[in-house]
Scaffold this motif. Structure first.
Motif, PDB file in Angstrom:
ATOM      1  N   TRP A   1     -39.794  48.876 -18.678  1.00  0.00           N
ATOM      2  CA  TRP A   1     -40.306  50.017 -17.667  1.00  0.00           C
ATOM      3  C   TRP A   1     -41.605  49.288 -16.701  1.00  0.00           C
ATOM      4  CZ3 TRP A   1     -38.159  53.186 -14.024  1.00  0.00           C
ATOM      5  CH2 TRP A   1     -39.054  53.821 -13.492  1.00  0.00           C
ATOM      6  N   GLU A   2     -42.706  48.585 -17.731  1.00  0.00           N
ATOM      7  CA  GLU A   2     -43.774  48.164 -17.635  1.00  0.00           C
ATOM      8  C   GLU A   2     -43.830  46.844 -17.063  1.00  0.00           C
ATOM      9  OE1 GLU A   2     -46.748  48.757 -18.050  1.00  0.00           O
ATOM     10  OE2 GLU A   2     -48.366  46.681 -18.513  1.00  0.00           O
TER      11      GLU A   2
ATOM     12  N   TYR B   1     -50.698  49.906  -5.966  1.00  0.00           N
ATOM     13  CA  TYR B   1     -50.816  51.433  -7.031  1.00  0.00           C
ATOM     14  C   TYR B   1     -49.574  52.197  -6.446  1.00  0.00           C
ATOM     15  CZ  TYR B   1     -52.047  56.512  -5.948  1.00  0.00           C
ATOM     16  OH  TYR B   1     -51.493  57.791  -5.797  1.00  0.00           O
ATOM     17  N   ALA B   2     -48.494  51.354  -5.572  1.00  0.00           N
ATOM     18  CA  ALA B   2     -47.200  51.736  -5.548  1.00  0.00           C
ATOM     19  C   ALA B   2     -46.520  52.011  -7.554  1.00  0.00           C
ATOM     20  CB  ALA B   2     -46.433  51.356  -4.968  1.00  0.00           C
ATOM     21  N   HIS B   3     -46.575  50.472  -7.321  1.00  0.00           N
ATOM     22  CA  HIS B   3     -46.149  50.199  -9.291  1.00  0.00           C
ATOM     23  C   HIS B   3     -47.020  49.688 -10.225  1.00  0.00           C
ATOM     24  CE1 HIS B   3     -42.530  50.771  -6.297  1.00  0.00           C
ATOM     25  NE2 HIS B   3     -42.916  49.845  -5.357  1.00  0.00           N
ATOM     26  N   PRO B   4     -47.994  51.014 -10.383  1.00  0.00           N
ATOM     27  CA  PRO B   4     -49.008  51.078 -11.629  1.00  0.00           C
ATOM     28  C   PRO B   4     -48.792  50.052 -12.915  1.00  0.00           C
ATOM     29  CG  PRO B   4     -48.647  53.238 -10.723  1.00  0.00           C
ATOM     30  CD  PRO B   4     -47.454  51.984 -10.362  1.00  0.00           C
ATOM     31  N   THR B   5     -48.894  49.452 -13.832  1.00  0.00           N
ATOM     32  CA  THR B   5     -48.294  49.212 -14.689  1.00  0.00           C
ATOM     33  C   THR B   5     -49.906  49.733 -15.341  1.00  0.00           C
ATOM     34  OG1 THR B   5     -50.429  47.251 -14.468  1.00  0.00           O
ATOM     35  CG2 THR B   5     -48.123  46.565 -14.484  1.00  0.00           C
ATOM     36  N   ILE B   6     -49.318  49.853 -16.928  1.00  0.00           N
ATOM     37  CA  ILE B   6     -50.457  50.742 -18.011  1.00  0.00           C
ATOM     38  C   ILE B   6     -51.651  50.540 -17.652  1.00  0.00           C
ATOM     39  CG2 ILE B   6     -50.776  50.980 -20.253  1.00  0.00           C
ATOM     40  CD1 ILE B   6     -48.001  50.651 -21.491  1.00  0.00           C
ATOM     41  N   SER B   7     -52.371  48.510 -17.421  1.00  0.00           N
ATOM     42  CA  SER B   7     -53.071  47.808 -17.701  1.00  0.00           C
ATOM     43  C   SER B   7     -53.968  48.977 -16.470  1.00  0.00           C
ATOM     44  CB  SER B   7     -53.308  46.484 -17.640  1.00  0.00           C
ATOM     45  OG  SER B   7     -52.438  46.333 -19.013  1.00  0.00           O
TER      46      SER B   7
ATOM     47  N   ALA C   1     -42.034  47.853 -13.583  1.00  0.00           N
ATOM     48  CA  ALA C   1     -43.726  47.727 -12.943  1.00  0.00           C
ATOM     49  C   ALA C   1     -44.374  46.484 -12.091  1.00  0.00           C
ATOM     50  CB  ALA C   1     -44.720  48.739 -13.078  1.00  0.00           C
TER      51      ALA C   1
ATOM     52  N   LEU D   1     -40.091  51.378 -22.786  1.00  0.00           N
ATOM     53  CA  LEU D   1     -41.439  51.432 -21.940  1.00  0.00           C
ATOM     54  C   LEU D   1     -42.070  49.692 -21.940  1.00  0.00           C
ATOM     55  CD1 LEU D   1     -44.218  52.683 -22.148  1.00  0.00           C
ATOM     56  CD2 LEU D   1     -44.497  51.901 -24.638  1.00  0.00           C
TER      57      LEU D   1
END
Lengths: 183, 66
Positions: free
Chosen positions: A131-132, A147-153, A135, A128
């Motif tokens: 992956w974050e 928008y293409a690679h959004p983080t959890i925030s 992004a 996780l």
């Protein structure tokens, strides 16, 4: 590490400072405990009797009402506003202070975690985090959302844009905090 | 599938793995501990307790605080 990435991603300084402060306090505590342990070898006090308590319990009703009221009121404040910041910071600081104290009673020691179990859960959380991080690094810059690679925030932004979303998040956040402090 | 969808699918897949581990932990004689047991184990020490609670606190600060 989280503090470093917080600063690198252009977040407000206070977030990184909080993490660095906690890490520094833990290092200082570990060092003082080592000094105390070596000084008290001869004159060690008897070990504290460990009592047990049941698993995490539900918070008392007044606390639930206060928590929901807090979530509604603070959720109605604009995100990143000073009133919201002070309220959330106050709760967070109080929780860390409570966690710092030794619990007066302890649960019976949990069964040891198997190696395979530790590896499995560590893999999930490291995946996780990676992956974050991927992004975050694929954004146009560390301080520009993508928008293409959004983080959890970034994904949470749509939820936290409305007062209802902020209040719901705060209820969950407070509930998780209660469970953690009850452990 | 767009990059956005792929990224979100990655998050969902990792969360699904966590849920699968939790389900596996409920089986009799499972070698996988539940997430709660892992947390309890980590939080036996002050460093673990404060570290976990600081992570929780940071999440609130990160998402809501100036």
């Amino acid at each position: 590490m989280a503090g470093v990435f917080d600063l690198l991603s252009g977040d407000f300084l206070i977030h990184g400072i909080v993490l660095f402060a906690v890490a520094g306090a833990l290092l200082w505590d570990a060092r003082s405990q080592r000094v105390r342990t070596s000084a008290e070898v001869v004159d060690a006090p008897p070990p504290a009797v460990e009592t047990t308590r049941p698993g995490p319990s539900l918070p008392p009703s007044p606390l639930v009402i206060a928590g929901v009221a807090f979530a509604i009121v603070v959720g109605s404040f604009a995100r990143y506003s000073w009133p919201a910041s002070l309220a959330v910071f106050g709760v967070a600081a109080a929780a860390v202070a409570i966690a710092w104290r030794e619990p007066r009673t302890r649960r019976s020691p949990p069964e040891p975690v198997t190696r395979v179990g530790a590896i499995a859960w560590t893999t999930v959380f490291v995946s996780l985090a990676l992956w974050e991080l991927t992004a975050l690094l694929l954004q146009p810059s560390l301080t520009t959302d993508s928008y293409a690679h959004p983080t959890i925030s970034v994904l949470m932004d749509s939820v936290l844009a409305s007062p209802i979303g902020r209040s719901a998040f705060l209820v969950v956040w407070l509930a998780v905090g209660w469970v953690l402090l009850e452990r | 599938m767009s990059s956005h969808d792929l990224t979100v699918a990655g998050y969902l897949a990792i969360i699904a793995c966590g849920v699968a581990l939790e389900v596996l932990s409920r089986r009799p004689r499972s070698r996988i501990p539940s997430f709660g047991r892992v947390l309890s184990s980590v939080m036996r020490t002050r460093a673990g307790r404060v570290g976990v609670v600081a992570g929780w606190a940071w999440l609130g600060l990160h998402l809501l605080v100036r």
